[in-house]
Design a protein around this motif. Structure first.
Motif, PDB file in Angstrom:
ATOM      1  N   PRO A  42       0.820  -1.219   0.000  1.00 45.51           N
ATOM      2  CA  PRO A  42       0.000   0.000   0.000  1.00 45.51           C
ATOM      3  C   PRO A  42       0.855   1.271   0.000  1.00 45.51           C
ATOM      4  O   PRO A  42       0.395   2.334  -0.379  1.00 45.51           O
ATOM      5  CB  PRO A  42      -0.808  -0.115   1.293  1.00 45.51           C
ATOM      6  CG  PRO A  42      -0.833  -1.569   1.608  1.00 45.51           C
ATOM      7  CD  PRO A  42       0.462  -2.126   1.100  1.00 45.51           C
ATOM      8  N   ASP A  43       2.119   1.144   0.384  1.00 41.00           N
ATOM      9  CA  ASP A  43       3.016   2.302   0.394  1.00 41.00           C
ATOM     10  C   ASP A  43       3.390   2.763  -1.010  1.00 41.00           C
ATOM     11  O   ASP A  43       4.082   3.771  -1.159  1.00 41.00           O
ATOM     12  CB  ASP A  43       4.304   1.971   1.165  1.00 41.00           C
ATOM     13  CG  ASP A  43       4.036   1.718   2.630  1.00 41.00           C
ATOM     14  OD1 ASP A  43       3.020   2.230   3.134  1.00 41.00           O
ATOM     15  OD2 ASP A  43       4.835   1.012   3.261  1.00 41.00           O
ATOM     16  N   ALA A  45       1.775   4.266  -3.015  1.00 46.11           N
ATOM     17  CA  ALA A  45       1.257   5.620  -3.246  1.00 46.11           C
ATOM     18  C   ALA A  45       2.311   6.660  -2.888  1.00 46.11           C
ATOM     19  O   ALA A  45       2.227   7.805  -3.331  1.00 46.11           O
ATOM     20  CB  ALA A  45      -0.002   5.844  -2.426  1.00 46.11           C
ATOM     21  N   ASP A  57       3.146   8.514  -7.321  1.00 45.13           N
ATOM     22  CA  ASP A  57       2.013   7.711  -6.877  1.00 45.13           C
ATOM     23  C   ASP A  57       1.797   6.572  -7.863  1.00 45.13           C
ATOM     24  O   ASP A  57       1.344   6.784  -8.982  1.00 45.13           O
ATOM     25  CB  ASP A  57       0.760   8.584  -6.789  1.00 45.13           C
ATOM     26  CG  ASP A  57      -0.435   7.820  -6.238  1.00 45.13           C
ATOM     27  OD1 ASP A  57      -0.319   6.596  -6.014  1.00 45.13           O
ATOM     28  OD2 ASP A  57      -1.484   8.457  -6.038  1.00 45.13           O
ATOM     29  N   SER A  59      -0.028   3.862  -6.907  1.00 37.81           N
ATOM     30  CA  SER A  59      -1.081   3.063  -6.276  1.00 37.81           C
ATOM     31  C   SER A  59      -2.101   2.540  -7.281  1.00 37.81           C
ATOM     32  O   SER A  59      -2.841   1.616  -6.977  1.00 37.81           O
ATOM     33  CB  SER A  59      -1.787   3.880  -5.192  1.00 37.81           C
ATOM     34  OG  SER A  59      -2.388   5.039  -5.767  1.00 37.81           O
TER      35      SER A  59
END
Length: 160
Positions: A42-43, A45, A57, A59
């Motif tokens: 999830p990091d 982003a 980003d 993500s």
């Protein structure tokens, strides 16, 4: 990944890592498996791109990886495997051959731009030859054998 997003002019994309188990293990110029690990969290982003020297980003990126064998990766990159949902497909069996041959024949017809209606399915004798010479496991082997059968048909076809 940034170049892919730029080329697509989109904020999201799917990256397929085909046969990830075949990636070299050398570290002299970096390693793909080590490099992709931080992108699967999830990091992503807040991923810091060392070449652009700024955060980017990522993500919106999704990843699919295929592999023939995970045993080596379990030893060397267990953390990477933990970030994927692993689905195991069984190897094709002899009893699967009729379905495999039908699918391979359809694929070959599509590649050649020929309607399947114009290509006869393999006869029992031809299927028997494929079964006799197939060494198992590989669908590529089935394809080579079907191509050989089709080449034999073409060579033996009467010409006007």
């Amino acid at each position: 990944m940034l170049q892919l997003l730029k080329r697509l002019q989109a904020a999201s994309a799917l990256l397929v890592l085909d046969e990830i188990d075949k990636v070299g293990e050398g570290k002299q110029n970096g390693n793909l498996l080590d490099g992709i690990l931080p992108l699967l969290t999830p990091d992503a982003a807040r991923y810091f791109d060392t070449y652009l020297e700024c955060p980017v980003d990522l993500s919106g990126m999704s990843y699919i990886a295929t592999a023939n064998d995970l045993s080596g990766m379990r030893r060397t990159h267990a953390a990477l495997l933990d970030r994927f949902r692993v689905y195991t497909m069984p190897s094709p069996r002899r009893e699967d051959l009729p379905v495999l041959v039908h699918g391979v024949l359809a694929e070959i017809c599509a590649e050649r731009g020929v309607d399947e209606a114009w290509v006869a399915p393999l006869t029992g004798e031809e299927l028997g030859l494929v079964e006799h010479h197939w060494r198992g496991r590989s669908v590529r082997g089935v394809r080579r054998l079907v191509e050989a059968v089709l080449a034999g048909r073409e060579a033996l076809a009467t010409r006007m």
